[in-house]
Design a protein around this motif. Structure first.
Motif, PDB file in Angstrom:
ATOM      1  N   GLY A 168      -4.131  -3.406  -4.570  1.00 30.55           N
ATOM      2  CA  GLY A 168      -2.878  -3.711  -5.245  1.00 30.55           C
ATOM      3  C   GLY A 168      -2.986  -4.740  -6.349  1.00 30.55           C
ATOM      4  N   GLY A 169      -3.639  -5.886  -6.058  1.00 22.87           N
ATOM      5  CA  GLY A 169      -3.719  -6.948  -7.050  1.00 22.87           C
ATOM      6  C   GLY A 169      -4.469  -6.545  -8.296  1.00 22.87           C
TER       7      GLY A 169
ATOM      8  N   LYS B  38      -3.068  -5.761 -12.310  1.00 22.49           N
ATOM      9  CA  LYS B  38      -3.604  -6.389 -13.515  1.00 22.49           C
ATOM     10  C   LYS B  38      -4.111  -5.347 -14.507  1.00 22.49           C
ATOM     11  CE  LYS B  38      -5.018 -10.667 -11.202  1.00 22.49           C
ATOM     12  NZ  LYS B  38      -6.174 -11.502 -10.789  1.00 22.49           N
ATOM     13  N   PHE B  39      -4.765  -4.316 -13.978  1.00 20.63           N
ATOM     14  CA  PHE B  39      -5.314  -3.273 -14.843  1.00 20.63           C
ATOM     15  C   PHE B  39      -4.210  -2.528 -15.578  1.00 20.63           C
ATOM     16  CE2 PHE B  39      -6.341   1.327 -15.063  1.00 20.63           C
ATOM     17  CZ  PHE B  39      -7.323   1.267 -16.039  1.00 20.63           C
ATOM     18  N   LEU B  40      -3.185  -2.116 -14.845  1.00 23.59           N
ATOM     19  CA  LEU B  40      -2.143  -1.296 -15.450  1.00 23.59           C
ATOM     20  C   LEU B  40      -1.259  -2.096 -16.401  1.00 23.59           C
ATOM     21  CD1 LEU B  40      -1.112   0.882 -12.361  1.00 23.59           C
ATOM     22  CD2 LEU B  40      -2.495   1.554 -14.326  1.00 23.59           C
TER      23      LEU B  40
ATOM     24  N   ARG C 205     -15.927  -0.822  -7.814  1.00 27.00           N
ATOM     25  CA  ARG C 205     -16.628  -2.056  -8.211  1.00 27.00           C
ATOM     26  C   ARG C 205     -15.677  -3.102  -8.766  1.00 27.00           C
ATOM     27  NH1 ARG C 205     -20.487   1.739  -9.773  1.00 27.00           N
ATOM     28  NH2 ARG C 205     -19.616   1.903 -11.872  1.00 27.00           N
ATOM     29  N   ILE C 206     -14.640  -2.669  -9.475  1.00 24.43           N
ATOM     30  CA  ILE C 206     -13.729  -3.632 -10.098  1.00 24.43           C
ATOM     31  C   ILE C 206     -12.462  -3.826  -9.274  1.00 24.43           C
ATOM     32  CG2 ILE C 206     -14.593  -3.115 -12.404  1.00 24.43           C
ATOM     33  CD1 ILE C 206     -12.098  -1.484 -12.934  1.00 24.43           C
ATOM     34  N   GLY C 207     -12.411  -3.209  -8.073  1.00 24.63           N
ATOM     35  CA  GLY C 207     -11.310  -3.471  -7.161  1.00 24.63           C
ATOM     36  C   GLY C 207     -10.066  -2.644  -7.341  1.00 24.63           C
ATOM     37  N   LEU C 208     -10.134  -1.576  -8.156  1.00 25.37           N
ATOM     38  CA  LEU C 208      -8.972  -0.705  -8.313  1.00 25.37           C
ATOM     39  C   LEU C 208      -8.837   0.269  -7.154  1.00 25.37           C
ATOM     40  CD1 LEU C 208      -9.093   0.171 -12.117  1.00 25.37           C
ATOM     41  CD2 LEU C 208      -7.666  -1.509 -10.957  1.00 25.37           C
TER      42      LEU C 208
ATOM     43  N   GLY D 226     -10.613   1.209  -2.949  1.00 25.58           N
ATOM     44  CA  GLY D 226     -11.437   0.750  -1.847  1.00 25.58           C
ATOM     45  C   GLY D 226     -12.008   1.926  -1.081  1.00 25.58           C
ATOM     46  N   ASP D 227     -12.764   1.619  -0.028  1.00 22.94           N
ATOM     47  CA  ASP D 227     -13.394   2.689   0.756  1.00 22.94           C
ATOM     48  C   ASP D 227     -12.367   3.631   1.377  1.00 22.94           C
ATOM     49  OD1 ASP D 227     -15.883   1.680   0.176  1.00 22.94           O
ATOM     50  OD2 ASP D 227     -15.992   0.436   1.976  1.00 22.94           O
ATOM     51  N   GLN D 228     -11.170   3.094   1.642  1.00 23.15           N
ATOM     52  CA  GLN D 228     -10.151   3.902   2.314  1.00 23.15           C
ATOM     53  C   GLN D 228      -9.104   4.478   1.359  1.00 23.15           C
ATOM     54  OE1 GLN D 228     -10.449   4.643   5.546  1.00 23.15           O
ATOM     55  NE2 GLN D 228     -12.351   3.470   5.505  1.00 23.15           N
ATOM     56  N   THR D 229      -9.306   4.289   0.059  1.00 21.56           N
ATOM     57  CA  THR D 229      -8.343   4.853  -0.895  1.00 21.56           C
ATOM     58  C   THR D 229      -8.328   6.374  -0.785  1.00 21.56           C
ATOM     59  OG1 THR D 229      -8.682   3.014  -2.419  1.00 21.56           O
ATOM     60  CG2 THR D 229      -7.703   4.998  -3.318  1.00 21.56           C
ATOM     61  N   SER D 230      -7.144   6.933  -0.674  1.00 14.52           N
ATOM     62  CA  SER D 230      -7.032   8.377  -0.472  1.00 14.52           C
ATOM     63  C   SER D 230      -7.452   9.150  -1.716  1.00 14.52           C
ATOM     64  CB  SER D 230      -5.588   8.745  -0.116  1.00 14.52           C
ATOM     65  OG  SER D 230      -4.733   8.515  -1.213  1.00 14.52           O
ATOM     66  N   GLN D 231      -7.855  10.408  -1.503  1.00 13.77           N
ATOM     67  CA  GLN D 231      -8.239  11.259  -2.614  1.00 13.77           C
ATOM     68  C   GLN D 231      -7.063  11.522  -3.539  1.00 13.77           C
ATOM     69  OE1 GLN D 231     -11.441  12.119  -3.217  1.00 13.77           O
ATOM     70  NE2 GLN D 231     -10.634  12.794  -5.189  1.00 13.77           N
ATOM     71  N   GLU D 232      -5.856  11.550  -2.952  1.00 15.41           N
ATOM     72  CA  GLU D 232      -4.658  11.770  -3.762  1.00 15.41           C
ATOM     73  C   GLU D 232      -4.448  10.614  -4.737  1.00 15.41           C
ATOM     74  OE1 GLU D 232       0.178  12.405  -3.193  1.00 15.41           O
ATOM     75  OE2 GLU D 232      -1.125  12.034  -1.451  1.00 15.41           O
ATOM     76  N   THR D 233      -4.646   9.395  -4.235  1.00 16.19           N
ATOM     77  CA  THR D 233      -4.512   8.223  -5.101  1.00 16.19           C
ATOM     78  C   THR D 233      -5.568   8.242  -6.196  1.00 16.19           C
ATOM     79  OG1 THR D 233      -3.588   6.909  -3.295  1.00 16.19           O
ATOM     80  CG2 THR D 233      -4.503   5.700  -5.160  1.00 16.19           C
ATOM     81  N   LEU D 234      -6.805   8.574  -5.812  1.00 14.50           N
ATOM     82  CA  LEU D 234      -7.887   8.628  -6.798  1.00 14.50           C
ATOM     83  C   LEU D 234      -7.621   9.686  -7.861  1.00 14.50           C
ATOM     84  CD1 LEU D 234     -11.088   8.218  -4.589  1.00 14.50           C
ATOM     85  CD2 LEU D 234     -10.266   6.650  -6.343  1.00 14.50           C
TER      86      LEU D 234
END
Length: 525
Positions: free
Chosen positions: A300-301, A305-307, A447-450, A452-460
């Motif tokens: 989230g954090g 910042k990225f967006l 790597r830049i924190g956007l 994580g290992d558990q981020t869903s494929q839908e989010t990606l």
């Protein structure tokens, strides 16, 4: 099993307070509510009448008029803690929250989380050594006495400060305390709260000190918990997810933030918009739900910042005032390798070193740990390198005793490229064009924190096109600048094309350029 007593500080929206209290106590947890005495008496009467029959809810005996930056906020918290301690002897944890907070995990998850982590959750860092305070007063918060509200009694506040400063009326911090600072929102174990309340009754000197400290809600509990609890029993973080804008204002969450909030490694979030009715409804149902599985990606954090940074791309044309006439030198040549894939650029740079024997430096304006010689301290931080970049480059030319120097820069460094391109030195640029596969972009996002290992494929799948477009946009801006002596080394080109590009960039023979272009796995991820 953990049982939580929520310490709710609020001053508005009685309907929301009532719903929040009913939701959080419906599963067996408790709540002590402090309603600001300066707010509407009718609203407070509505809250007490609606919750009167709930045995899991209590109120402090006295309500405090609260003001930002005042001791009153701490006093209200202490009074409400005392009420909760007396009313709820079975409570194992005490969680401080505001009326703008809502649970982003189920009670089942929260209880298990606290059972698994026998620590106090409170952000608590050294007041003087940390950079928690970004701007404004620091030591002045503590060594001077502050009796007036800075927002409502501004003239008195600053007049009293000026008098003390002019007369040298400073005070000492209690000798046995190491002042800490951190977020106001915490979750403490019962034994910690018991020790803290006992301390407040014994140490009147400490209480007097903090009563006239400015913004004590950021220092009081943070300092005392560190003073009373062993280091190993403190988790230096809040369990309330909150973000701040570039202007220091808290970010407000709306209906479309539901999935984002649930994926954060926190139990609550602040602030939820009063207009986010659907978000409130869904989060309200969540707390009492059972068997919910949460995929924690915690991006989230960094994602915020990225967006928010997108679209703020500016270009600086004038030299900074300390760089006026600070040329690298007409007789010198600066060779800039531009790339987004750092590992590819570093591989290319290493081959350039081997083949040409020229001094070559990796991403010195992007990577803190880039190996650099000792140049008297100017090289120690990225901020110093960037601010004094021309002086830094001149020192590097002198150190290597060379009129030619190769450096790497990220495609996001358009300001730097513009600046160096305007120098009297001969500047050449080589863009390394690489394929941006989903695999690479996913790794980059992690790597830049956007992600994580558990981020869903839908989010990606929603995030990757944005990252790819952002990278391509950086390159487009560089190409639109139409720099002189600009050439490309491309993953899509054949060896001879790349050989010609390297020969022009390095001004070396085709044989040497071909030796670099034919390097095995030159563009490999």
């Amino acid at each position: 099993m953990a049982k939580i007593a929520y310490i709710l500080l609020c001053h508005k929206d009685p309907d929301a307070v009532i719903r929040q209290a009913e939701r959080l106590t419906a599963v067996g947890d408790y709540m002590a509510i402090h309603f600001d005495a300066s707010a509407s008496a009718a609203d407070y009467a509505q809250i007490t009448a609606a919750l009167e029959g709930n045995p899991n809810i209590t109120f402090p005996r006295k309500l405090i008029r609260c003001g930002w930056g005042e001791w009153s906020l701490v006093q209200a918290t202490i009074d409400t803690l005392n009420a909760a301690m007396e009313s709820f002897p079975r409570a194992t944890h005490f969680y401080l929250m505001s009326g703008d907070c809502m649970a982003i995990k189920s009670a089942e998850y929260a209880h298990q989380f606290l059972d698994d982590n026998d620590t106090d959750f409170i952000e608590s860092v050294d007041f003087f050594e940390s950079d928690w305070i970004k701007t404004g007063w620091k030591e002045e918060r503590l060594i001077y006495r502050h009796w007036f509200n800075e927002r409502t009694q501004r003239k008195r506040f600053y007049a009293m400060f000026d008098v003390q400063k002019r007369l040298g009326l400073t005070r000492k911090i209690p000798a046995d305390l190491q002042v800490q600072i951190g977020s106001q929102w915490w979750c403490l174990r019962r034994r910690t709260v018991e020790a803290l309340i006992t301390f407040t009754r014994k140490r009147r000197d400490v209480m007097r000190f903090f009563r006239s400290t400015w913004i004590p809600d950021e220092t009081f509990f943070q300092t005392l918990v560190r003073h009373l609890v062993p280091e190993g029993e403190i988790s230096n973080r809040s369990l309330t997810f909150l973000l701040f804008t570039d202007y220091g204002m808290p970010v407000t969450f709306y209906n479309d933030h539901y999935d984002l909030l649930l994926s954060q490694d926190y139990l609550f979030a602040r602030k939820i918009s009063p207009e986010a009715l659907d978000l409130k409804r869904r989060l309200g149902l969540l707390y009492s739900a059972r068997g919910v599985q949460f995929q924690i990606s915690n991006e989230g954090g960094s994602l915020f910042k990225f967006l928010t940074a997108r679209g703020r791309i500016g270009r600086r044309f004038a030299t900074r005032f300390w760089e006026t006439e600070a040329s690298l030198g007409r007789e010198r040549e600066l060779l800039i390798v531009i790339a987004k894939k750092w590992h590819v650029a570093k591989r290319v740079l290493e081959r350039m070193r081997q083949v040409t024997n020229l001094p070559a430096i990796d991403f010195l304006f992007s990577e803190e740990d880039t190996p650099l010689p000792d140049l008297g301290g100017i090289q120690t931080t990225l901020e110093k390198r960037t601010r004094h970049r021309r002086a830094l480059m001149r020192m590097l030319y002198d150190y290597y005793d060379s009129a030619r120097l190769i450096v790497c820069m990220d495609t996001s460094n358009l300001d730097l490229l513009n600046d160096f391109a305007s120098d009297r030195a001969q500047v050449r640029m080589l863009e390394i064009e690489c394929s941006l596969t989903d695999t690479y972009l996913t790794g980059h996002a992690m790597r830049i924190g956007l992600a994580g290992d558990q981020t869903s494929q839908e989010t990606l799948s929603r995030l990757l096109p944005t990252i790819r477009a952002d990278m391509l946009h950086e390159v487009d801006l560089i190409r639109d600048a139409q720099f002189q002596n600009y050439t490309y080394l491309s993953e899509y080109a054949d060896t001879e094309t790349n050989t010609a590009a390297l020969a022009r960039f390095l001004t070396v023979s085709d044989d040497k350029a071909r030796a670099i272009a034919q390097t095995d796995n030159l563009f490999a991820d």
